[in-house]
Motif scaffolding. Structure first.
Motif, PDB file in Angstrom:
ATOM      1  N   LEU A 104      -0.412   4.929  -6.203  1.00  0.00           N
ATOM      2  CA  LEU A 104       0.634   4.013  -5.736  1.00  0.00           C
ATOM      3  C   LEU A 104       0.680   3.978  -4.211  1.00  0.00           C
ATOM      4  N   VAL A 105       0.427   5.116  -3.593  1.00  0.00           N
ATOM      5  CA  VAL A 105       0.382   5.181  -2.124  1.00  0.00           C
ATOM      6  C   VAL A 105      -0.917   4.560  -1.614  1.00  0.00           C
ATOM      7  N   ASP A 106      -2.012   4.822  -2.320  1.00  0.00           N
ATOM      8  CA  ASP A 106      -3.300   4.266  -1.902  1.00  0.00           C
ATOM      9  C   ASP A 106      -3.240   2.746  -1.756  1.00  0.00           C
ATOM     10  N   LYS A 107      -2.443   2.118  -2.602  1.00  0.00           N
ATOM     11  CA  LYS A 107      -2.360   0.650  -2.579  1.00  0.00           C
ATOM     12  C   LYS A 107      -1.731   0.107  -1.292  1.00  0.00           C
ATOM     13  N   VAL A 108      -0.961   0.932  -0.586  1.00  0.00           N
ATOM     14  CA  VAL A 108      -0.293   0.453   0.627  1.00  0.00           C
ATOM     15  C   VAL A 108      -0.928   1.001   1.905  1.00  0.00           C
ATOM     16  N   VAL A 109      -1.972   1.811   1.759  1.00  0.00           N
ATOM     17  CA  VAL A 109      -2.691   2.300   2.940  1.00  0.00           C
ATOM     18  C   VAL A 109      -3.549   1.162   3.485  1.00  0.00           C
ATOM     19  N   PRO A 110      -3.483   0.876   4.769  1.00  0.00           N
ATOM     20  CA  PRO A 110      -4.297  -0.199   5.337  1.00  0.00           C
ATOM     21  C   PRO A 110      -5.785   0.032   5.079  1.00  0.00           C
ATOM     22  N   GLU A 111      -6.496  -1.007   4.654  1.00  0.00           N
ATOM     23  CA  GLU A 111      -7.918  -0.865   4.372  1.00  0.00           C
ATOM     24  C   GLU A 111      -8.713  -0.717   5.663  1.00  0.00           C
TER      25      GLU A 111
END
Length: 539
Positions: free
Chosen positions: A206-213
């Protein structure tokens, strides 16, 4: 007299003319070929990136000529080392985040985060490497201090094993995680009903989804950074345990452009879009890239109590850990992958996860031969389950996990269950081979620490005296095979690498010391002095 001199000169010219021209000759070496006889040699000849001859220095010099000749001055040469399980791209990514490896307290973690943010300000702070088992207070940290210091900047700090995050409230808010959030295959750790900031396994996504690519430039730099570190240690092939399609394709493009030379065995991350593409496309194989396997996560890690156990943790009443991928999905994946030419490589730490994976493999592979499916880690095995490895299933293990975990592993498992943990010799006896890796950056990159942990079962301070569970130590010959020819076999690459033999890639390493004979306590200090990949010197 002149006639005699003419005859001698003519013979010399004729002799040179009859020698085969090659690209590189190495002589006066102590070569462990790791061929079927584990034979020794002193000379090699290389042409067009491959070994063309292996034998005595005299025989090599009689038959071959090369503009580039190297006198090894008696130094030891081994085949290019293969890390059978690592996170190559992850190592490169780690060069761009806060390094938390070796922190001795949560206070030190905070100090490093502050220093990094001051030097390289970011709108999303990331770090990796903390391990509460190394601290005086061996408990998970909480987010309180991070909330105080970074109320408006999200923070995500990854545990050393990659199976837990410590995040602050800002990151939780961005990810939409509250005390009411439900999840399977992991844990949102709470105290008195309140989120502590620690997320174990699946909730991390869930956090990975909001980390800037990362940008393309950052991805390329990460791969190049990882290559430089790996080659420096003598690694010429790395098995990356879980990559998405875009990174696999980026590796391929960089290799084709000559900007990346290390060989990569890429395990495809188990996501629907990846499987739909690669399983349909089939095996992808070049001299530098091999894509023919799927990486699946069975459970979490022992250090974060995410490993799935059959009985509760000995140090946490009523807690069993959890399967990251549900049992029915593992069974379905095994059936799907078995219908293709791809290999299934599954992370399994706890005894419950291992038996789930072994049974799924056994069922899916009925009537099939030479599939070489791997259990990655195979860390805690019930005594009754070792026989599954007789059926062509390969244990892919990381010896430094034993010497990192030995201080607290029995606390987690108890005195009976620990007997089936880190049991590398038992696994070898059943499977006939073991593929050895590091799991870096969970552990250090050095393959010499892998070698040392396998044979001595001690840390670098020679603790414990006599070694940890020495009945499961490997011999030096077994260890070198596990890092070369057996690892190559596990990748279906034993005909092209893993030993120093004619026709194989000229991947080899010149070591500072004879790793096969020096006192065991000196093994961690061995250096890869020169590294050759396809006959080209990389270090």
């Amino acid at each position: 007299m002149k006639k005699c001199l003419f005859i001698v000169a003519s013979l010399f010219i004729f002799s040179c003319a009859t020698k085969e021209e090659v690209d590189l000759i190495v002589t006066n070496a102590n070569i462990y070929t790791v061929d079927a006889d584990f034979s020794k040699a002193s000379g090699i000849a290389v042409k067009d990136g491959k070994f063309v001859a292996v034998g005595s220095s005299d025989d090599i010099l009689k038959k071959y000529n090369a503009k580039k000749q190297l006198d090894a001055t008696g130094k030891t040469i081994v085949p290019g080392l293969i890390d059978a399980h690592c996170h190559f791209y992850g190592l490169g990514q780690n060069q761009q985040v806060v390094d938390l490896v070796g922190t001795q307290s949560f206070e030190e973690v905070v100090e490093r985060v502050l220093a990094f943010q001051k030097e390289r300000p970011s709108n999303f702070i990331r770090g990796r490497g903390w391990d509460q088992n190394d601290w005086e207070v061996k408990e998970f940290p909480t987010k309180d201090k991070l909330d105080e210091l970074f109320p408006d900047t999200p923070v995500a700090l990854e545990r050393v094993d990659g199976h837990a995050y410590l995040v602050n409230q800002k990151a939780l808010d961005l990810a939409g995680i509250t005390a009411k959030t439900e999840t399977e295959g992991g844990e949102i750790v709470k105290e008195n009903g309140e989120i502590t900031g620690v997320l174990v396994d699946n909730p991390m996504g869930l956090v990975d989804k909001v980390v800037p690519e990362a940008s393309l430039e950052q991805k390329i730099q990460a791969l190049k950074d990882a290559e430089a570190i790996s080659l420096d240690y003598g690694l010429t092939t790395v098995n990356d345990a879980g990559l998405p399609r875009d990174i696999i394709e980026l590796i391929d493009s960089l290799q084709q452009a000559g900007e990346l030379s290390i060989r990569v065995y890429a395990m495809v991350s188990n996501y629907p879009e990846n499987l739909d593409y690669f399983l349909e496309k089939g095996i992808i194989k070049t001299e530098g890239l091999n894509v023919r396997s799927v990486k699946v996560y069975g459970d979490g890690a022992l250090g974060s109590r995410g490993a799935a156990l059959r009985a509760p943790y000995s140090d946490k009443h009523g807690h069993f850990g959890a399967m990251v991928t549900p049992v029915d999905q593992i069974e379905a994946l095994a059936q799907r992958i078995a219908a293709t030419d791809y290999q299934m490589n599954t992370h399994a730490i706890g005894d419950s996860a291992n038996i789930v994976v072994l049974r799924a493999y056994d069922k899916a592979l009925k009537g099939k031969t030479d599939r070489r499916w791997k259990v990655e880690h195979a860390q805690v095995i019930s005594q009754s389950d070792f026989d599954y490895f007789k059926n062509g299933i390969i244990p892919s293990v990381q010896p430094t996990h034993a010497t990192s975990d030995m201080y607290w592993a029995e606390d987690r498992l108890g005195e009976e269950r620990i007997k089936g943990a880190y049991a590398y010799k038992d696994l070898l006896d059943k499977a006939g081979l073991v593929a050895l890796g590091t799991d870096f950056p969970v552990e250090q990159v050095s393959p010499f620490l892998t070698f040392y942990a396998a044979v001595a079962r001690q840390d670098v301070e020679q603790y414990p005296e006599g070694g940890f569970q020495m009945e499961n130590a490997l011999s030096r010959e077994e260890t070198l095979k596990g890092m070369t020819i057996w690892a190559a076999y596990s990748n279906f690459e034993e005909e092209e690498k893993g030993s120093i033999e004619p026709g194989k890639f000229a991947d080899f390493v010149i070591l500072s010391d004879d790793i096969m004979t020096i006192p065991s306590e000196e093994i961690p200090n061995v250096i890869a002095e020169q590294v050759f990949l396809g006959g080209v010197q990389k270090k």
